[in-house]
Enzyme design. Structure first.
Site, PDB file in Angstrom:
ATOM      1  N   HIS A 157      27.325  15.825 -63.320  1.00 48.11           N
ATOM      2  CA  HIS A 157      25.875  16.062 -63.328  1.00 48.11           C
ATOM      3  C   HIS A 157      25.508  17.321 -62.515  1.00 48.11           C
ATOM      4  O   HIS A 157      24.446  17.895 -62.735  1.00 48.11           O
ATOM      5  CB  HIS A 157      25.123  14.888 -62.688  1.00 48.11           C
ATOM      6  N   ASP A 159      30.348   9.784 -70.317  1.00 49.30           N
ATOM      7  CA  ASP A 159      29.905   9.862 -68.924  1.00 49.30           C
ATOM      8  C   ASP A 159      28.923   8.711 -68.702  1.00 49.30           C
ATOM      9  O   ASP A 159      28.509   8.034 -69.650  1.00 49.30           O
ATOM     10  CB  ASP A 159      29.201  11.214 -68.695  1.00 49.30           C
ATOM     11  N   SER A 160      28.519   8.545 -67.450  1.00 48.44           N
ATOM     12  CA  SER A 160      27.505   7.536 -67.159  1.00 48.44           C
ATOM     13  C   SER A 160      26.148   7.935 -67.747  1.00 48.44           C
ATOM     14  O   SER A 160      25.272   7.089 -67.883  1.00 48.44           O
ATOM     15  CB  SER A 160      27.351   7.392 -65.645  1.00 48.44           C
ATOM     16  N   GLU A 172      19.134  12.839 -63.999  1.00 46.94           N
ATOM     17  CA  GLU A 172      18.814  11.883 -65.068  1.00 46.94           C
ATOM     18  C   GLU A 172      17.303  11.839 -65.353  1.00 46.94           C
ATOM     19  O   GLU A 172      16.882  11.422 -66.416  1.00 46.94           O
ATOM     20  CB  GLU A 172      19.338  10.474 -64.735  1.00 46.94           C
ATOM     21  N   CYS A 231      31.067  16.149 -59.572  1.00 43.29           N
ATOM     22  CA  CYS A 231      30.305  15.203 -60.386  1.00 43.29           C
ATOM     23  C   CYS A 231      29.787  16.037 -61.545  1.00 43.29           C
ATOM     24  O   CYS A 231      29.229  17.125 -61.324  1.00 43.29           O
ATOM     25  CB  CYS A 231      29.137  14.623 -59.589  1.00 43.29           C
ATOM     26  N   CYS A 235      33.467  12.152 -66.422  1.00 41.77           N
ATOM     27  CA  CYS A 235      32.772  11.533 -65.291  1.00 41.77           C
ATOM     28  C   CYS A 235      33.809  11.403 -64.179  1.00 41.77           C
ATOM     29  O   CYS A 235      34.867  10.783 -64.381  1.00 41.77           O
ATOM     30  CB  CYS A 235      32.258  10.161 -65.713  1.00 41.77           C
TER      31      CYS A 235
END
Ligand code: DGL
Length: 269
Positions: free
Chosen positions: A185, A9-10, A151, A183, A72
């Site tokens: 996240h 993932d990012s 994040e 997403c 992602c």
């Protein structure tokens, strides 16, 4: 040596998928990469995200994985087809599993999707949902404020609730009965998002369905791990290790083996 499943993932978002893989397939060893130095991917062009994805897959291939999971949505929208055509092992993304889960959950056919700018502007969710069922009505909204919060490790705080209330105000005026967390996240923000959209909207997290798909693919290929010993997973990130370690410990409930990598582009495919 056991061949791992490579997940990336990012940033920390793919940990929501990794956690579910650990739950459903506890014998499988995971190699996880979070490109935290370059997150968020959402505001970047799909072309750039495709390039990053290719670099990460090149890196992950050095671990000789038995499959690759693009955990992602933005990278799935940008590069799933491209990567699938490049490597000889199975590659899956998270958009189809999330769409399948929403189609099976909706009763009214009114489905909401929230995601990054890249994912929402790509139209990948609307296309995937319409391909499964032409009868659904899809309401999509980009939420670029969410990934930076996660994040930073801000997901159970008052700030997360306030941002979710504000950002998701337009969603409340749409008669959806389920909302895809498009997403990886966003499951970190489940409580804040649920509070913002109200208890009648079912939140759809693609992790469960993605882990099920991994299980089916590995079973069909005769590649499920059969070892008695539980695997030691390995995590890599391109940015600061401390915050990644802290979020991972909180989310996975355990200390992880984390190695920061000095990012370098290699061409291995
Ligand atoms: N977790 C990612 C996704 O599912 C990427 C978020 C980002 O880096 O903007 O889209």
């Amino acid at each position: 040596m056991q061949q791992p499943i490579a997940i990336f993932d990012s940033g920390v978002g793919g940990l929501t998928v990794a956690k579910e893989v650990m739950r459903q397939l506890p014998r499988e060893k995971i190699i996880y990469f979070g490109d935290t130095a370059r997150a968020p991917y959402g505001p970047r062009s799909l072309e750039e995200v495709k390039e990053f994805t290719e670099q990460i897959v090149n890196y992950l291939m050095t671990f000789q994985p038995k499959m690759i999971v693009i955990a992602c949505n933005t990278a799935t929208a940008a590069a799933l087809e491209h990567i699938s055509a490049q490597v000889s092992i199975p590659v899956i993304g998270v958009i189809h599993p999330g769409s399948r889960a929403a189609i099976s959950a909706t009763k009214t056919g009114f489905i909401g999707v929230i995601g990054t700018l890249g994912t929402i502007n790509s139209g990948a969710y609307s296309a995937a949902l319409k391909q499964l069922s032409p009868f659904v009505q899809v309401y999509s909204q980009a939420c670029p404020d969410f990934v930076p919060l996660v994040e930073r490790g801000v997901f159970l705080d008052q700030e997360a609730y306030e941002v979710a209330q504000q950002v998701l105000a337009p969603v409340r005026s749409y008669p959806i009965d389920c909302l895809i967390l498009g997403c990886t996240h966003y499951p970190f923000l489940t409580e804040a998002i649920q509070a913002a959209v109200g208890p009648d909207v079912k939140l759809i997290n693609s992790a469960e369905e993605t882990a099920r798909e991994i299980s089916t693919i590995l079973y069909n290929k005769g590649k499920l791990a059969l070892t008695e010993d539980l695997p030691v997973h390995e995590f890599f990130c391109s940015g600061t290790a401390e915050i990644f370690q802290q979020i991972a410990r909180q989310w996975l409930g355990e200390q992880i083996k984390l190695t920061p990598v000095l990012w370098q582009v290699s061409r291995m495919m």
